[in-house]
Scaffold this motif. Sequence first.
Motif, short mmCIF file in Angstrom:
data_model
loop_
_atom_site.label_atom_id
_atom_site.label_comp_id
_atom_site.label_asym_id
_atom_site.label_seq_id
_atom_site.Cartn_x
_atom_site.Cartn_y
_atom_site.Cartn_z
N TYR A 151 -7.41 15.24 -0.97
CA TYR A 151 -6.98 14.11 -1.81
C TYR A 151 -7.89 12.91 -1.54
O TYR A 151 -8.30 12.65 -0.40
N SER A 152 -8.17 12.16 -2.59
CA SER A 152 -9.02 10.98 -2.45
C SER A 152 -8.71 9.97 -3.55
O SER A 152 -8.12 10.32 -4.59
N ILE A 153 -9.11 8.75 -3.30
CA ILE A 153 -9.00 7.67 -4.29
C ILE A 153 -10.41 7.23 -4.65
O ILE A 153 -11.24 6.97 -3.77
N ARG A 154 -10.69 7.15 -5.95
CA ARG A 154 -11.97 6.62 -6.39
C ARG A 154 -11.71 5.42 -7.29
O ARG A 154 -10.85 5.48 -8.19
N ILE A 155 -12.44 4.36 -7.02
CA ILE A 155 -12.30 3.13 -7.79
C ILE A 155 -13.62 2.86 -8.50
O ILE A 155 -14.68 2.81 -7.86
N ARG A 188 -0.30 4.46 3.02
CA ARG A 188 -0.73 3.17 2.46
C ARG A 188 -2.22 2.98 2.73
O ARG A 188 -2.67 3.03 3.88
N LEU A 189 -2.96 2.76 1.66
CA LEU A 189 -4.40 2.51 1.75
C LEU A 189 -4.65 1.05 1.37
O LEU A 189 -4.35 0.65 0.24
N ALA A 190 -5.17 0.25 2.29
CA ALA A 190 -5.43 -1.16 2.04
C ALA A 190 -6.91 -1.44 2.28
O ALA A 190 -7.43 -1.16 3.36
N ARG A 192 4.36 9.69 -2.03
CA ARG A 192 3.51 8.79 -2.80
C ARG A 192 2.42 8.17 -1.94
O ARG A 192 2.49 8.15 -0.72
N LEU A 193 1.45 7.63 -2.64
CA LEU A 193 0.34 6.92 -2.04
C LEU A 193 0.37 5.49 -2.57
O LEU A 193 0.39 5.28 -3.78
N LEU A 194 0.41 4.53 -1.65
CA LEU A 194 0.42 3.11 -2.02
C LEU A 194 -0.98 2.56 -1.80
O LEU A 194 -1.51 2.60 -0.69
N VAL A 195 -1.59 2.06 -2.86
CA VAL A 195 -2.94 1.50 -2.79
C VAL A 195 -2.87 -0.01 -2.95
O VAL A 195 -2.38 -0.51 -3.96
N LEU A 196 -3.33 -0.71 -1.93
CA LEU A 196 -3.32 -2.18 -1.93
C LEU A 196 -4.75 -2.65 -1.71
O LEU A 196 -5.39 -2.26 -0.73
N PHE A 197 -5.27 -3.46 -2.62
CA PHE A 197 -6.63 -3.92 -2.42
C PHE A 197 -6.83 -5.32 -3.01
O PHE A 197 -6.05 -5.79 -3.85
N THR A 205 -1.46 -4.00 -6.23
CA THR A 205 -0.75 -2.87 -5.63
C THR A 205 -0.50 -1.81 -6.70
O THR A 205 -0.04 -2.14 -7.80
N PHE A 206 -0.79 -0.56 -6.36
CA PHE A 206 -0.57 0.55 -7.28
C PHE A 206 0.08 1.71 -6.53
O PHE A 206 -0.17 1.92 -5.35
#
Length: 739
Positions: free
Chosen positions: A463-467, A497-499, A375-380, A432-433
């Motif tokens: 793989y990437s995260i777009r917000i 973990r991406l913060a 999994r990927l944990l996204v914290l912002f 957190t997601f």
Amino acid sequence: MFKFDEFWFGTNRRLSTVHCNARRTDECSLLRQYIEQSWSLINNHEIHSHQVLPFHSYCDSFWNSDSRRDENISQCRQSWVCASDQWKCRTGQCIEQSWLSDLEWDCADGSDEEELLYEKIKYLEERNPSFGSIVESQSRFGICNKTHPFACLSLRTSSNHYKCLDFTQLGDDRIDCLGAIDERNTLKHCNHTSMLEYNFKCPSNNICIRYLWHCLPGYRCPNQTDDEQWCFHRSSSSSCNTLLDFVCFDGKCIKWGKCNRKLDCSFGEDEYMCDYRSSSTSIIAYRQDKEIHVNNKIHSLQLFHFPKKANITQFNVDSNTSNQLVDHYSYKKSSSSILAYRCNRGLGIFSSNNSIICFCPPQYYGTYCQYHSDRLLVLFHLDLSQSIYSVQIHPEILLKVLLLFFFENQVLMTNEFQFQPALEMNKINKKTFHFVYSRSSKFREERMKRFFNRSSVLHSHPYSIRIEIYENHRDKQVSLIAVWKYPVEFDYLPVFRLAEVLRLTKPNPCLTNSCHQNEQCQPLSNDNSKYICLCKNNFTGPNCSIEDSRCKTGFCATQALCKPDYQSLLRGNHAPYCICPFNRYGDRCDIEHDLCQSHSCFNGGTCLPGSTLDQLVCLCQDDFYGSHCQYKKATIRLFLYDHPVTYSALVLQYFVIDYRLLRLILAHQQANIMVPSLIKYGHEGTIVPELVLAKLYSSYQQIPSNFYLLSFHINVTSIEGTTMMTQQNRCPSISQLSV
């Protein structure tokens, strides 16, 4: 120095860069708001490098620090003053009146049990008239006198077997009695940092044995000469050796006579070294109930009121109504313990055939949620302090934040939430997601190949995260305002973990707009030198050249945005994804849900939708508060006059008293560049803050500031009066007070 002293809310923007000076004043309102909130921020986030004790924790007979500095007997005896409802020990310590003569030492020298010692002496003298009392030592145990009332076995048995001690010899950090029973409240236990209490300390080594078990087989000092003087009578009797039997010094056996609160032996030795706690066979912390009482005691203060001529409304306890909401729902506990543990971290549900079906959280999978997902944990944190929005933003603007998890150009998962700038401008709320990698054979093989290919790991990041953030107004179309894109550089790890801190900076035009006709150019907020071309509403395909027929024919509701390829691969990507407008929900935004239509805000409050579907927010009028503006604030109205002092800035501070710890807690503060003629404050509580101070700066460089007492009232629901700032109500600095 705390990070909030230099940086905006602990972020990387220095307060010195805020535009509030002779040339620019456009951010002065932000700086003033920051000052008003700074104290509470520091109190909530600071970490003390040393332990800070409340004032009343000193000389209270309990060790509140490892160094025991709070119970320094010489200082307590010399200068401590007890409250009127307390009793002062000979050591200077303060204890409750109800603790006197309760068979338990509370004072370090046991002076709270003084009357019981005198009663014991009198009883033994009447029982043994042929034996006179002695002062220092004797060949038998028991009878002392009022000047030396404490009888004990002597530590130095070569000279005298028994001793009588006065109170100056008790709790003086010098061991006079065998087992150190005279220092039970001053010496540390052998194995931990609490008091020695009801334990026999072996003189030859650091071994402590509970009174209750001492002398039983296996509960002797390693060097048995240390406790032979006390244990030899018990060890010499085979018929009087149970836990509660006692053999007197004259050889008499008292069945069940040990520590039964009766003086059965001639000199009362059966009540020596006793633990009288109600459940002495179990492990109960020494004086635990008393310490809990002290730590939670509500102190009453009888102090002056200022200003004396103010109109006040006294708080009436009987008229107080509880602010607690009644829960009208009852929940039944499952009678089956199997259901609670079968699904690991998941939720178990009984099916119609009585089997258990497990619903797993994102981090787990499997029939019983027994496996961890990769999994990927996204914290912002969304930081709006330097954003396109100001403090005076319209309250009905709602931001919809969309998170997209990509593999190359395919959306694997989506997530979204709402954000209200007007209410959360200066809050530090972290979100957190969880995103999980696909467990299909195709994606597992792809990740396995990358794991063994160093070049691919270093140079390729599929793989990437777009917000994406969309602005939402009532009765207006949803509009895109910001985009962030982050590569997932360690996708071969089981957990990453991406913060990030997201900042909504003022938008810049795309420097080189090479986007096609059906694409929208959007600069990347995390890299302003780059931009991204996103398909406009309804479009998809290469260069956004295909208009989706379902979107075109109204798949999503009016004013919603239709994204044909956002639905995510893990959900099948069979239908377009709809980004809903204000008060619209559901897969197609066809559900109109407005809690404000069925729930109202009282006392003129304004109802707004919250960040979740079941939440509403009431913006209350100044004099009211509560989830529905149902409570009236406790109000302070003070007219300020007679302030001839010069100043450059003024901060008004409102403090409430913590009557348990006897400390001041800052409830609110206001920054002013001019001294107001009327000070008005509404407090969200039953009573007003007890203390109001004016913190006055005569120049920008002045440290410390001058403090003036503007109001001091206890247990009051409203204040209206006149106050002032003169030398009479100025609070001098501690450095200016004479010692």
